[in-house]
Design an enzyme around this catalytic site. Sequence first.
Site, PDB file in Angstrom:
ATOM      1  N   GLU B 121       0.835  -1.208   0.000  1.00  0.00           N
ATOM      2  CA  GLU B 121       0.000   0.000   0.000  1.00  0.00           C
ATOM      3  C   GLU B 121       0.865   1.252   0.000  1.00  0.00           C
ATOM      4  OE1 GLU B 121      -3.768   0.385   0.202  1.00  0.00           O
ATOM      5  OE2 GLU B 121      -2.710   2.057  -0.678  1.00  0.00           O
ATOM      6  N   VAL B 124       2.353   3.397  -3.311  1.00  0.00           N
ATOM      7  CA  VAL B 124       1.599   4.354  -4.136  1.00  0.00           C
ATOM      8  C   VAL B 124       0.788   5.281  -3.235  1.00  0.00           C
ATOM      9  CG1 VAL B 124      -0.048   4.657  -6.025  1.00  0.00           C
ATOM     10  CG2 VAL B 124       1.304   2.562  -5.897  1.00  0.00           C
ATOM     11  N   ILE B 128      -2.545   7.381   1.363  1.00  0.00           N
ATOM     12  CA  ILE B 128      -3.856   7.214   0.729  1.00  0.00           C
ATOM     13  C   ILE B 128      -4.082   5.735   0.429  1.00  0.00           C
ATOM     14  CG2 ILE B 128      -5.317   7.897  -1.209  1.00  0.00           C
ATOM     15  CD1 ILE B 128      -3.254  10.222  -1.652  1.00  0.00           C
ATOM     16  N   ASP B 193       9.272   8.137 -11.029  1.00  0.00           N
ATOM     17  CA  ASP B 193       8.608   7.760  -9.776  1.00  0.00           C
ATOM     18  C   ASP B 193       7.111   7.571 -10.003  1.00  0.00           C
ATOM     19  OD1 ASP B 193       8.574   8.045  -6.538  1.00  0.00           O
ATOM     20  OD2 ASP B 193       6.935   9.220  -7.406  1.00  0.00           O
ATOM     21  N   LYS B 197       4.519   4.045  -9.995  1.00  0.00           N
ATOM     22  CA  LYS B 197       3.244   3.981  -9.265  1.00  0.00           C
ATOM     23  C   LYS B 197       2.086   3.706 -10.220  1.00  0.00           C
ATOM     24  CE  LYS B 197       4.966   7.272  -5.802  1.00  0.00           C
ATOM     25  NZ  LYS B 197       5.012   8.718  -5.476  1.00  0.00           N
ATOM     26  N   GLY B 294       6.027  11.688   2.544  1.00  0.00           N
ATOM     27  CA  GLY B 294       6.374  12.049   3.906  1.00  0.00           C
ATOM     28  C   GLY B 294       6.378  10.827   4.796  1.00  0.00           C
TER      29      GLY B 294
END
Lengths: 416, 416
Positions: B121, B124, B128, B193, B197, B294
Site C-alpha cells: 500500500e 503508491v 492514501i 517515480d 506507481k 512524507g
Amino acid sequence: MALTVGLLGFGTVGQAVARLIVERSDGLLTLSHIFNRDVARKRVAWVPDAVTWTDRIDDVLEADVDVIVEVVGGLDPARTWHERAIDAGRPVVTANKQLIATHGQALLGRAAERGVDLLFEAAVGGGIPVVRGLREGIAGDRLTSVSGILNGTCNYILTRMESAGLAFDVALQEAQAAGFAEADPTDDLEGYDARAKLCILARVGLGLDLAPADVPCESIRTISDDDFVYARRLQATIRQVSRVSAADGQVEARVGPALVPLTSPLARVIGSQNLIVAGGAYGRETTFAGYGAGGFPTAVAVVSDLLAIARRAGGAPAAWPNTTAPSSVTNLQMAPYYLRLVVHDRPGIIASLASIFSAHAINIDAVLQEPGGTKDRLPFVITLEACSTAAMGQALAEIATLPFHVTPPLCLPVLA
Amino acid sequence: MALTVGLLGFGTVGQAVARLIVERSDGLLTLSHIFNRDVARKRVAWVPDAVTWTDRIDDVLEADVDVIVEVVGGLDPARTWHERAIDAGRPVVTANKQLIATHGQALLGRAAERGVDLLFEAAVGGGIPVVRGLREGIAGDRLTSVSGILNGTCNYILTRMESAGLAFDVALQEAQAAGFAEADPTDDLEGYDARAKLCILARVGLGLDLAPADVPCESIRTISDDDFVYARRLQATIRQVSRVSAADGQVEARVGPALVPLTSPLARVIGSQNLIVAGGAYGRETTFAGYGAGGFPTAVAVVSDLLAIARRAGGAPAAWPNTTAPSSVTNLQMAPYYLRLVVHDRPGIIASLASIFSAHAINIDAVLQEPGGTKDRLPFVITLEACSTAAMGQALAEIATLPFHVTPPLCLPVLA
C-alpha cells in the site's frame, strides 16, 4: 472460493447487485435465490433460469446458500433475518445503514462469536469504499475526526438551489422527479439518513459507540434561496455536513446544514455525490469521494464485500471495533455562526438583537442586507464570531421570542 | 494475532514506521529488529531496549520475526531480501514502488506459491489507501481508467510556480530546502517515480501488465513560468498527470505535464498532496486523496498493511491480478494540445507553423500572445484541436527543425 448468493430485496439496489453478479465472468459469485415481496411482478429475463425466485423468506434463509445479501432496508424484519443467517453460520452483506447504526454492536458481536462476516460497505457512501478505507486502509493511523457529505439527496437539492437559484420546494420536486429523492424524503431532509451513516463511521473510524438519537440533527428544509445569496456574498455556500470528532474525551457530533467556504472541498461536491474526509494524527487528511447513492455504485460496494468474503476463504472476519461504553456527545467546540432573520422592519431590531448577544458574550462580526426586501418582509443576516453551542442556543431561544419575525430565524455554523 | 516486526531501513519512512509501532497500545505489533547501514549512528532513545539494532541483513532475515518491513527502496539488494523472506514463509510489507512495478509479477507469484502476503500500500500515494481501495474497496466494479497526481515533489514545484510565479529552478530549490525534493530529483521530475506507481495501479486496478519503460514519460523541467501565465489565460493550470485507461484492447498510458482546467479536481491538488481517480463501468468515478509522501503518511500505509496481516490470521493472501500477457501501450486516443514556442521574431513564423499543421490535418484552435516579449525572445502559444499522438509527434518533429526557436517548443496535452 466461489460463493452462492441469496439476495434479499430486488429494488433498485438489489437489481443492480444481481446485474453485477450475472455480468461477472470469473465464476467467483453465483446468484442462487432472489427474495422479494410479490416476487412475480419483479421477474426479469436477464436473470439465469437456475435462480430461485421467492416471496417466502424461509426459502432463502433455510437454503444452502453461502452468503446472504440484504438490501431491503429498515430495522424489522431485517434484524431477524440477519440474526437467522448469522446463527446458521452464513456471512451477511448489507446496505442497511439504519440497522447497522442502531443494532450494529449486537449484530457484529453475534457474527464475531460465530466467526462469520457481516459486511456493510454499501451502508455508507454508496460505491465509495470508505468503511474499508477507515477500517483497513488507514487502520494504522489514529483517527480524530470524520466529516463530509453523506446524503446525496440533500446535496442534490442544495447544489440545485445554489446553481439555479431554485426555491427549496422546487429543488425538492426536481430531485423527486429525477429519482434522487423519495416520495417521503423525511429521512434525507431531516438528516436521519446521514446521521445513521455518521454513527457507523464514528464507530469504524473513531471507535465511538454513538446512538443515532444522541447526535444533534438539523433539517435542510429551513434553507431558503435568500440564504444562497448571502452565502455567496460571504464567499461561501451551504451544504448538509456531517461531522464527528473526538479529542481528550470530548466528542463533537452534528448533522445539518452549514456555511462552507467556496474554497473547501465540501463546496465542490455537486449533485448526488458524497465526500468523506478522515483526519488522523499521523496521515493528516485523507479524502474519499464518489457516487454516494444509486443502484450501481451501491451494488459495487455490495459485490466488493462479497469478493472480500470469497477471498478471505477461512480467515478471521473483520473486527468491529470494541468499545467499552457508549459515548455521549459533548459539543463544546466553539464555532462562528450565520444568523438569517426575516422581519417586519421597525426601529430598534438591531439594538434588541445586539443586547441579547452582548448578554451572552457573543460578538457580532457583521450585519449584511441585500437589496430587494420590503418593510413587511425584510431578510438580513448577522454573522457572529466563534462562540459555544450553548451560548448560541440560549441567545437563539431569546431571539425567537422577539415580536418582529416573519419566519423563524435560521442559524448555521460557519465551517473553517 | 500479535506480530513481531523486522524493519529494514531506518530513514524517514522507517523511523516513522517504528514510531507508529512503538506508540500503539493494542499489543498487535512488536518491533523486534532494525536493520540499517552504519546502524550505530541511527540509534534513538525512544526505541525500546528489547529491539535488536544491526547492520547485518542476515541478523533480521534469519531471525524468528513474523513479518519483514522493507523501506530501503531500490531494486537490489531489496529484491533478494524479499525473495529470502518469502522463501522462509514470512510475509513482507514494503513501500518500494520501483521493485513492485518492475518485479511485482515474479515476487507476488512467489509469495502466492508460499501462501504468504506481500503488501505494498505504501508504494503508491503514501497514506492514501488506494491500492486496497482499488483491489478490495471497489473490486466489484470493472475499472476502465486510473488517473491522478502521483508525485508530491512535482506537484509541490508546479503549484509553487502557479501560486507564487516562481521560475522552475527557484521552485525546485525551494522544494529541496523544504524537504519535498531530494538532492537528485531526477526520478521525480522526469516522471519515473510516478510511472512506477502508475504501473502498479494499472496492474491492481485494470489487470494490465505494463513495464515502466513502455509508458511514455515526459519531464516537468521544460515548464516555464510563462506557461502558467498562458495556462491561466486558458482557464487552466499545469500538473504532472499520470493516466492509464483500457478499452476494447486499446491501452492509453502516459506520465507527464498536462494542461488541466481550473475546474478539475486535479487543479485543486496543492503542494505535496496526491489524488487518484478510478473510473469504473458501474460506480463511475471514485476519488482517493491525501498526503502522498512524507514519513508519517507513508508509515500509516505500512502499519495498515501490518494490521491486515495480523487480522487475516491464516486466511488466503490477497491475490495479485493474473494477466496472461504483457500489455502494450497503444496511445491512439485523440487530445487537444497546447504548444508554446519562444522565437526570434521574424515574418512568416505563423505561416510556416500553419502549413505544417495543415499537412498533418491538425486544426489550429487559437494563437495567444501575452505582452512583454522582445523581438529576440518572443513567447507565444498555439492551441490545437484534438488530434492523434502520432500526428502531433510528426508535426512537432518538423517544427523542431525550423530555424527561429530560442528554446525548444513545449507541447502539452489539454485534459477535458
